[in-house]
Write a protein that holds these residues in place. Sequence first.
Motif, PDB file in Angstrom:
ATOM      1  N   ASN A 213      -1.039  -6.093   1.099  1.00 46.74           N
ATOM      2  CA  ASN A 213       0.114  -6.770   0.075  1.00 46.74           C
ATOM      3  C   ASN A 213       0.204  -6.439  -1.268  1.00 46.74           C
ATOM      4  OD1 ASN A 213       2.308  -9.194   1.777  1.00 46.74           O
ATOM      5  ND2 ASN A 213       0.329  -8.481   2.739  1.00 46.74           N
TER       6      ASN A 213
ATOM      7  N   GLU B 211       0.858  -2.667  -1.761  1.00 43.40           N
ATOM      8  CA  GLU B 211       2.353  -2.512  -1.631  1.00 43.40           C
ATOM      9  C   GLU B 211       3.061  -3.196  -2.819  1.00 43.40           C
ATOM     10  OE1 GLU B 211       5.601  -1.011   0.712  1.00 43.40           O
ATOM     11  OE2 GLU B 211       3.452  -0.677   0.712  1.00 43.40           O
ATOM     12  N   TRP B 212       2.899  -4.340  -3.186  1.00 48.87           N
ATOM     13  CA  TRP B 212       3.636  -4.953  -4.226  1.00 48.87           C
ATOM     14  C   TRP B 212       3.127  -5.449  -5.309  1.00 48.87           C
ATOM     15  CZ3 TRP B 212       4.078  -6.766   1.093  1.00 48.87           C
ATOM     16  CH2 TRP B 212       5.048  -6.346   1.977  1.00 48.87           C
TER      17      TRP B 212
ATOM     18  N   TYR C 287       5.117  -6.557   6.360  1.00 49.20           N
ATOM     19  CA  TYR C 287       4.274  -5.321   6.186  1.00 49.20           C
ATOM     20  C   TYR C 287       3.772  -4.658   7.310  1.00 49.20           C
ATOM     21  CZ  TYR C 287       1.238  -1.662   4.306  1.00 49.20           C
ATOM     22  OH  TYR C 287       0.684  -0.622   4.048  1.00 49.20           O
TER      23      TYR C 287
END
Length: 154
Positions: free
Chosen positions: A20, A23-24, A86
């Motif tokens: 996570n 990704e973000w 995800y």
Amino acid sequence: MHIDYLCDHPELIEELAELNFKEWGQYKPEDTLASRTERMRAACGKGAIPSVVVAIEDGKLLGGALLIDSDMDARPQLTPWLAGVYVKAEQRGRGIASQLVNRIVEEAAALGVPQLYLYTDAAQSLYARLGWEVLEEMEYDGLPVTVMKRSISQ
């Protein structure tokens, strides 16, 4: 492949938090992997808000999704949220994201939640196929996003 609660697989918390974060994490520069890991650990409810579910195959993490109170400071009146959906790149195209989303919807329904919200910058068509409707288009954390909602039949 099966979907299970992350709290039943605590050895996967750090890995999911790292996925996570990679990704973000760039959208929240003040965030750290350590703080993301602690938030993931704190969200590990079961049959409650917050909860985290994971897709697992042969003991390996494939992806995850969260059911949380709020995912957007700009819309505090909207609650609860599907967040952090995800799936590892090499596992995409197998319907895992759809299964994770549907599991969170089931969790919300079991809790008597009438509406569920999410925001996405790239997966609007996936969510639309799963019964989500566009609520609004906006910019959030410097990114154009679509806020979507899903009514949950009781």
